[in-house]
Design a protein around this motif. Structure first.
Motif, PDB file in Angstrom:
ATOM      1  N   MET A 161      34.424 -13.183  26.738  1.00  0.00           N
ATOM      2  CA  MET A 161      34.663 -13.134  28.150  1.00  0.00           C
ATOM      3  C   MET A 161      34.742 -12.535  29.008  1.00  0.00           C
ATOM      4  SD  MET A 161      33.906 -17.668  27.766  1.00  0.00           S
ATOM      5  CE  MET A 161      33.559 -17.659  29.889  1.00  0.00           C
ATOM      6  N   THR A 162      34.777 -12.411  30.041  1.00  0.00           N
ATOM      7  CA  THR A 162      36.256 -11.588  30.907  1.00  0.00           C
ATOM      8  C   THR A 162      36.879 -12.194  31.731  1.00  0.00           C
ATOM      9  OG1 THR A 162      34.807 -11.938  33.147  1.00  0.00           O
ATOM     10  CG2 THR A 162      33.661  -9.602  31.663  1.00  0.00           C
ATOM     11  N   LYS A 163      38.413 -11.828  32.189  1.00  0.00           N
ATOM     12  CA  LYS A 163      39.172 -13.654  32.945  1.00  0.00           C
ATOM     13  C   LYS A 163      38.225 -13.439  33.852  1.00  0.00           C
ATOM     14  CE  LYS A 163      43.542 -13.242  35.283  1.00  0.00           C
ATOM     15  NZ  LYS A 163      44.819 -12.567  35.688  1.00  0.00           N
ATOM     16  N   LYS A 164      37.648 -12.830  34.746  1.00  0.00           N
ATOM     17  CA  LYS A 164      36.843 -14.231  36.023  1.00  0.00           C
ATOM     18  C   LYS A 164      35.889 -14.794  35.344  1.00  0.00           C
ATOM     19  CE  LYS A 164      33.901 -12.627  40.106  1.00  0.00           C
ATOM     20  NZ  LYS A 164      33.672 -11.497  41.055  1.00  0.00           N
ATOM     21  N   GLU A 165      35.412 -14.648  34.001  1.00  0.00           N
ATOM     22  CA  GLU A 165      34.009 -15.787  33.515  1.00  0.00           C
ATOM     23  C   GLU A 165      34.985 -16.760  33.225  1.00  0.00           C
ATOM     24  OE1 GLU A 165      30.195 -12.399  32.023  1.00  0.00           O
ATOM     25  OE2 GLU A 165      31.917 -12.888  30.784  1.00  0.00           O
ATOM     26  N   ILE A 166      36.030 -16.611  32.585  1.00  0.00           N
ATOM     27  CA  ILE A 166      36.839 -17.599  32.235  1.00  0.00           C
ATOM     28  C   ILE A 166      37.461 -18.655  33.421  1.00  0.00           C
ATOM     29  CG2 ILE A 166      38.679 -18.039  31.707  1.00  0.00           C
ATOM     30  CD1 ILE A 166      38.729 -15.513  29.149  1.00  0.00           C
TER      31      ILE A 166
END
Length: 258
Positions: A161-166
């Motif tokens: 998971m990317t930071k944006k997705e988190i």
């Protein structure tokens, strides 16, 4: 002139930070009964009531259910001094643990900035301050509750998971929680269309990590009331919310079967 040692429910609310509604609820339960009422019928509290409320709040911090708190503070052998000493000891231990966690964070920041993590000792320092008992409990919960394949798949998806997705996941989870709280406070049934809408969104977030079957969803609902950590997560917002969400999960799981 008003007795300086007598307080209205509004004053008690201002002192403690608890809402008037919560204080009335405690009165209705017999947990914090008002010692008397004024000529207008408003509740009045004494200095001893303030100390009793402090004990209630201390025990709630320790995740003790309201029914058990009543038994503790109403026990003829209950000693306020001894209770305060126990609270002080527990809080002192928690402060020590949190200070160790702060030191762990500082060590990690230094390690990341200096890029000096090169041996096992430094790696182990990353987890200093996390209690051994809590780690063992988490491991046991996963082993007993989830299929190993599900655990592996969940960790695999979370890892990429990317930071944006988190951040998006956190926002969505917060929206769902607020929606469930609002439905519960309005008195919506756990199997109502409104509640199941929020439960469905909750299931969608789970689906990002693994595919939940009706059995898994139902089992998660049970976990929300069986595991004190999950119960506290929900009930710290509104007492009874964990049980409400459990019923919603059960109803949603049943709808998947039909």
């Amino acid at each position: 002139m008003q007795d300086r040692n007598v307080y209205t429910i509004q004053q008690l609310s201002a002192f403690s930070g608890l809402t008037v509604r919560t204080l009335r609820h405690y009165d209705d339960l017999g947990l914090l009964p008002a010692r008397e009422r004024n000529s207008s019928g408003h509740r009045l509290y004494s200095r001893s009531d303030l100390l009793r409320l402090q004990q209630i709040m201390f025990y709630r911090e320790l995740d003790v259910p309201l029914s058990e708190i009543a038994e503790i503070v109403d026990d003829p052998d209950f000693s306020l001094t001894e209770a305060l000493e126990r609270h002080r000891k527990r809080i002192g231990a928690e402060i020590s643990r949190l200070q160790k966690l702060i030191a762990t964070i500082d060590t990690t920041l230094h390690t990341v900035n200096q890029e000096t993590m090169s041996d096992r000792t430094n790696e182990e320092l990353l987890y200093d301050g996390f209690s051994k008992e809590q780690i063992e409990e988490i491991n046991a919960e996963v082993d007993l509750t989830y299929d190993p394949a599900i655990v592996a798949e969940s960790r695999k998806r979370a890892k990429v998971m990317t930071k944006k997705e988190i951040e998006a996941f956190k926002i969505e989870s917060s929206d769902i929680l607020n929606g469930l709280i609002a439905a519960f406070r309005r008195g919506a049934a756990a199997d109502s269309e409104e509640t199941l809408k929020w439960i469905g969104r909750h299931v969608d977030t789970i689906n990002r990590f693994y595919t939940p079957t009706p059995e898994i969803i139902s089992g998660l609902g049970d976990l929300y009331v069986q595991d004190p950590r999950f119960t506290e997560y929900y009930d710290k917002h509104v007492d009874g919310l964990a049980a409400y969400v459990r019923k919603g999960m059960k109803a949603y799981a049943e709808s998947m079967r039909t």
